[in-house]
Scaffold this motif. Structure first.
Motif, PDB file in Angstrom:
ATOM      1  N   VAL A 176       0.619  83.441 -15.497  1.00 22.51           N
ATOM      2  CA  VAL A 176      -0.149  84.344 -16.356  1.00 22.51           C
ATOM      3  C   VAL A 176       0.020  85.752 -15.802  1.00 22.51           C
ATOM      4  O   VAL A 176      -0.285  86.007 -14.627  1.00 22.51           O
ATOM      5  N   VAL A 177       0.517  86.658 -16.646  1.00 19.18           N
ATOM      6  CA  VAL A 177       0.857  88.007 -16.193  1.00 19.18           C
ATOM      7  C   VAL A 177       0.164  89.018 -17.099  1.00 19.18           C
ATOM      8  O   VAL A 177       0.385  89.030 -18.326  1.00 19.18           O
ATOM      9  N   LEU A 178      -0.660  89.874 -16.532  1.00 17.76           N
ATOM     10  CA  LEU A 178      -1.365  90.898 -17.300  1.00 17.76           C
ATOM     11  C   LEU A 178      -0.387  91.941 -17.814  1.00 17.76           C
ATOM     12  O   LEU A 178       0.453  92.457 -17.067  1.00 17.76           O
ATOM     13  N   LEU A 179      -0.491  92.263 -19.111  1.00 17.22           N
ATOM     14  CA  LEU A 179       0.299  93.349 -19.682  1.00 17.22           C
ATOM     15  C   LEU A 179      -0.433  94.658 -19.458  1.00 17.22           C
ATOM     16  O   LEU A 179      -1.620  94.784 -19.776  1.00 17.22           O
ATOM     17  N   ASP A 180       0.280  95.634 -18.931  1.00 21.54           N
ATOM     18  CA  ASP A 180      -0.314  96.936 -18.624  1.00 21.54           C
ATOM     19  C   ASP A 180       0.647  98.014 -19.093  1.00 21.54           C
ATOM     20  O   ASP A 180       1.409  98.575 -18.308  1.00 21.54           O
ATOM     21  N   GLY A 181       0.632  98.286 -20.395  1.00 21.66           N
ATOM     22  CA  GLY A 181       1.577  99.247 -20.944  1.00 21.66           C
ATOM     23  C   GLY A 181       3.000  98.757 -20.778  1.00 21.66           C
ATOM     24  O   GLY A 181       3.332  97.645 -21.169  1.00 21.66           O
ATOM     25  N   ASP A 182       3.843  99.603 -20.174  1.00 20.11           N
ATOM     26  CA  ASP A 182       5.227  99.214 -19.921  1.00 20.11           C
ATOM     27  C   ASP A 182       5.378  98.418 -18.632  1.00 20.11           C
ATOM     28  O   ASP A 182       6.492  98.090 -18.235  1.00 20.11           O
ATOM     29  N   ARG A 183       4.272  98.108 -17.978  1.00 23.71           N
ATOM     30  CA  ARG A 183       4.316  97.378 -16.725  1.00 23.71           C
ATOM     31  C   ARG A 183       3.649  96.019 -16.887  1.00 23.71           C
ATOM     32  O   ARG A 183       2.936  95.770 -17.855  1.00 23.71           O
ATOM     33  N   LEU A 184       3.887  95.138 -15.932  1.00 24.31           N
ATOM     34  CA  LEU A 184       3.219  93.845 -15.873  1.00 24.31           C
ATOM     35  C   LEU A 184       2.467  93.747 -14.558  1.00 24.31           C
ATOM     36  O   LEU A 184       2.920  94.249 -13.529  1.00 24.31           O
ATOM     37  N   GLY A 185       1.289  93.110 -14.608  1.00 23.42           N
ATOM     38  CA  GLY A 185       0.473  92.971 -13.418  1.00 23.42           C
ATOM     39  C   GLY A 185       0.972  91.860 -12.509  1.00 23.42           C
ATOM     40  O   GLY A 185       2.010  91.247 -12.737  1.00 23.42           O
ATOM     41  N   GLU A 186       0.200  91.586 -11.481  1.00 18.06           N
ATOM     42  CA  GLU A 186       0.555  90.541 -10.524  1.00 18.06           C
ATOM     43  C   GLU A 186       0.388  89.171 -11.173  1.00 18.06           C
ATOM     44  O   GLU A 186      -0.688  88.839 -11.680  1.00 18.06           O
ATOM     45  N   PRO A 187       1.416  88.329 -11.178  1.00 19.73           N
ATOM     46  CA  PRO A 187       1.300  87.014 -11.814  1.00 19.73           C
ATOM     47  C   PRO A 187       0.340  86.096 -11.066  1.00 19.73           C
ATOM     48  O   PRO A 187       0.249  86.136  -9.841  1.00 19.73           O
ATOM     49  N   SER A 188      -0.376  85.269 -11.830  1.00 17.73           N
ATOM     50  CA  SER A 188      -1.198  84.227 -11.238  1.00 17.73           C
ATOM     51  C   SER A 188      -0.757  82.880 -11.800  1.00 17.73           C
ATOM     52  O   SER A 188      -0.377  82.770 -12.964  1.00 17.73           O
ATOM     53  N   ALA A 189      -0.796  81.846 -10.962  1.00 18.98           N
ATOM     54  CA  ALA A 189      -0.285  80.532 -11.327  1.00 18.98           C
ATOM     55  C   ALA A 189      -1.402  79.642 -11.853  1.00 18.98           C
ATOM     56  O   ALA A 189      -2.483  79.553 -11.253  1.00 18.98           O
ATOM     57  N   ARG A 190      -1.143  78.967 -12.997  1.00 21.21           N
ATOM     58  CA  ARG A 190      -2.065  78.009 -13.573  1.00 21.21           C
ATOM     59  C   ARG A 190      -1.302  76.750 -13.985  1.00 21.21           C
ATOM     60  O   ARG A 190      -0.084  76.721 -14.011  1.00 21.21           O
ATOM     61  N   LEU A 191      -2.046  75.723 -14.349  1.00 19.96           N
ATOM     62  CA  LEU A 191      -1.492  74.474 -14.905  1.00 19.96           C
ATOM     63  C   LEU A 191      -0.433  73.865 -13.984  1.00 19.96           C
ATOM     64  O   LEU A 191       0.674  73.544 -14.413  1.00 19.96           O
ATOM     65  N   ASP A 192      -0.787  73.674 -12.743  1.00 20.15           N
ATOM     66  CA  ASP A 192       0.182  73.165 -11.788  1.00 20.15           C
ATOM     67  C   ASP A 192       0.166  71.647 -11.665  1.00 20.15           C
ATOM     68  O   ASP A 192       0.791  71.096 -10.760  1.00 20.15           O
ATOM     69  N   GLY A 193      -0.499  70.937 -12.596  1.00 19.01           N
ATOM     70  CA  GLY A 193      -0.575  69.492 -12.479  1.00 19.01           C
ATOM     71  C   GLY A 193       0.244  68.723 -13.499  1.00 19.01           C
ATOM     72  O   GLY A 193       0.176  67.485 -13.539  1.00 19.01           O
ATOM     73  N   TYR A 194       1.018  69.423 -14.310  1.00 15.48           N
ATOM     74  CA  TYR A 194       1.732  68.763 -15.405  1.00 15.48           C
ATOM     75  C   TYR A 194       3.227  68.601 -15.143  1.00 15.48           C
ATOM     76  O   TYR A 194       3.941  68.032 -15.966  1.00 15.48           O
ATOM     77  N   GLY A 195       3.731  69.109 -14.048  1.00 10.98           N
ATOM     78  CA  GLY A 195       5.164  69.064 -13.799  1.00 10.98           C
ATOM     79  C   GLY A 195       5.874  70.237 -14.434  1.00 10.98           C
ATOM     80  O   GLY A 195       5.322  71.336 -14.571  1.00 10.98           O
ATOM     81  N   ARG A 196       7.116  70.011 -14.830  1.00 15.27           N
ATOM     82  CA  ARG A 196       7.952  71.068 -15.390  1.00 15.27           C
ATOM     83  C   ARG A 196       7.438  71.490 -16.774  1.00 15.27           C
ATOM     84  O   ARG A 196       7.165  70.629 -17.628  1.00 15.27           O
ATOM     85  N   LEU A 197       7.328  72.797 -16.981  1.00  9.98           N
ATOM     86  CA  LEU A 197       6.878  73.332 -18.258  1.00  9.98           C
ATOM     87  C   LEU A 197       8.035  74.078 -18.918  1.00  9.98           C
ATOM     88  O   LEU A 197       8.654  74.942 -18.294  1.00  9.98           O
ATOM     89  N   ARG A 198       8.314  73.754 -20.171  1.00  9.68           N
ATOM     90  CA  ARG A 198       9.485  74.318 -20.856  1.00  9.68           C
ATOM     91  C   ARG A 198       9.131  75.429 -21.842  1.00  9.68           C
ATOM     92  O   ARG A 198       9.719  76.500 -21.819  1.00  9.68           O
TER      93      ARG A 198
END
Length: 372
Positions: free
Chosen positions: A314-336
């Motif tokens: 999950v990455v915050l949109l900040d104008g032309d920049r992106l914020g620091e990513p945070s990780a979620r949903l780490d229990g399902y395996g590979r996400l496509r």
């Protein structure tokens, strides 16, 4: 249309001179070797602005064979592409057993190839058209067809194929044009070749012709210097963001602008931007943390599905920049794949049956996270 190589050096000079990113792209794992196993319009400006509740997920379907493409019909039902079988399934937001609506003929599955991206025509209510990107016997190509039957029509072909780096994401943008993410098919030099559709983001009309206003008239190329693009999404301001797989070092999210050069294979991650030659990515991860495939934008955030990283970034949109990513949903395996539904819910597909994941009971599955 049948893609063709343009003659003459003037075209190459025009396109490269107008470019400015550094692209790192696909395989699902690190390294350039072969795979060891194997939107409706945009995902952006028309989507509700509420962020999805990632703590309130529900499983809509299970037992799907390598779900890849995902696109929504106007009424809210989803179409899901199975990479290896070539089947397209219809799934209700309420869940239940998916219904097969068609099987795309000519799909040649192998490695990372097969039935990949789906897109629903922006005029679906009138034309009933669905678009699919798939690997055929000799190339990757885009077809369109009606859900009420009939043979698919090829609208664009000649995209190089390989057992890896096939790209595959397609989506209609806010301008009504069809955007296509391709891979370098293992030939890194093709990404910098403006006469090749490989390692590019293409911009086409609904009929598969080079779109008006492209950086070079008569060329489908919108941006170049990509390794393998599998995610396309627009923010509410109409800006295009794309995910790209790295080779050995870093994966990327790029802000895509017409005519720019994203650097592959000369640069992986941030690199030489002297004279505006290459454009740097906005966000990078180590390849073990990401291998980013789908991307969706809603509620002020970008949501990036990670294969090797087995999480949703999950990455915050900040104008032309992106914020620091945070990780979620780490229990399902590979996400496509991740997409925003017409009701604002976030849909996510797992990819544990693709030959690289640890298969869990019930895989692969389609998950829904409602808007808050």
């Amino acid at each position: 249309m049948r893609y063709h190589v343009w003659a003459g050096s003037a075209l190459a000079v025009l396109l490269v001179a107008g470019t400015a990113g550094c692209g790192n792209g696909d395989t699902d794992a690190t390294g350039p070797g072969p795979d060891p196993g194997p939107v409706a319009s945009s995902t952006a400006s028309s989507s509700p602005s509420a962020a999805p509740d990632l703590d309130a997920g529900e499983e809509l379907a299970r037992g799907i064979d390598v779900p890849w493409g995902l696109a929504f019909l106007p009424g809210g039902d989803a179409l899901v592409a199975e990479r290896n079988t070539g089947r397209i399934l219809r799934l209700s937001p309420g869940g239940g057993t998916p219904e097969q609506v068609t099987e795309v003929p000519g799909v040649t599955a192998g490695g990372e190839g097969g039935l990949l991206g789906l897109a629903v025509s922006p005029d679906f209510a009138d034309d009933d058209l669905v678009y699919a990107y798939f690997t055929a016997a000799d190339d990757n190509r885009i077809v369109r067809f009606r859900l009420d039957g009939g043979q698919p029509d090829v609208v664009f072909s000649g995209i190089p194929k390989a057992s890896f780096h096939n790209g595959g994401r397609i989506a209609f943008g806010p301008d009504g044009m069809l955007y296509v993410g391709t891979g370098d098919a293992g030939d890194t030099s093709s990404s910098q070749d403006p006469a090749s559709p490989a390692g590019k983001i293409l911009r086409l009309t609904a009929d598969g012709e080079p779109a008006p206003g492209n950086p070079t008239a008569g060329s489908p190329v919108y941006s170049l210097g990509h390794r393998n693009v599998q995610g396309l999404a627009w923010d509410p301001e109409g800006r295009l963001f794309a995910t790209e797989f790295g080779q050995n070092d870093v994966d990327e999210v790029n802000l895509i602008e017409a005519g720019r050069n994203y650097g592959w294979p000369e640069v992986e991650g941030e690199g030489d931007t002297a004279g505006g030659r290459y454009t740097n990515p906005l966000v990078t991860w180590s390849t073990r943390e990401a291998s980013p495939s789908g991307i969706a934008i809603t509620g002020g955030n970008a949501y990036v599905a990670a294969l090797r990283g087995e999480r949703l970034w999950v990455v915050l949109l900040d104008g032309d920049r992106l914020g620091e990513p945070s990780a979620r949903l780490d229990g399902y395996g590979r996400l496509r794949t991740v997409q925003v539904a017409p009701d604002g819910a976030l849909w996510v597909t797992t990819s544990n049956t693709d030959g690289r994941g640890d298969v869990r009971d019930g895989d692969d599955r389609v998950l829904r996270f409602p808007a808050r």
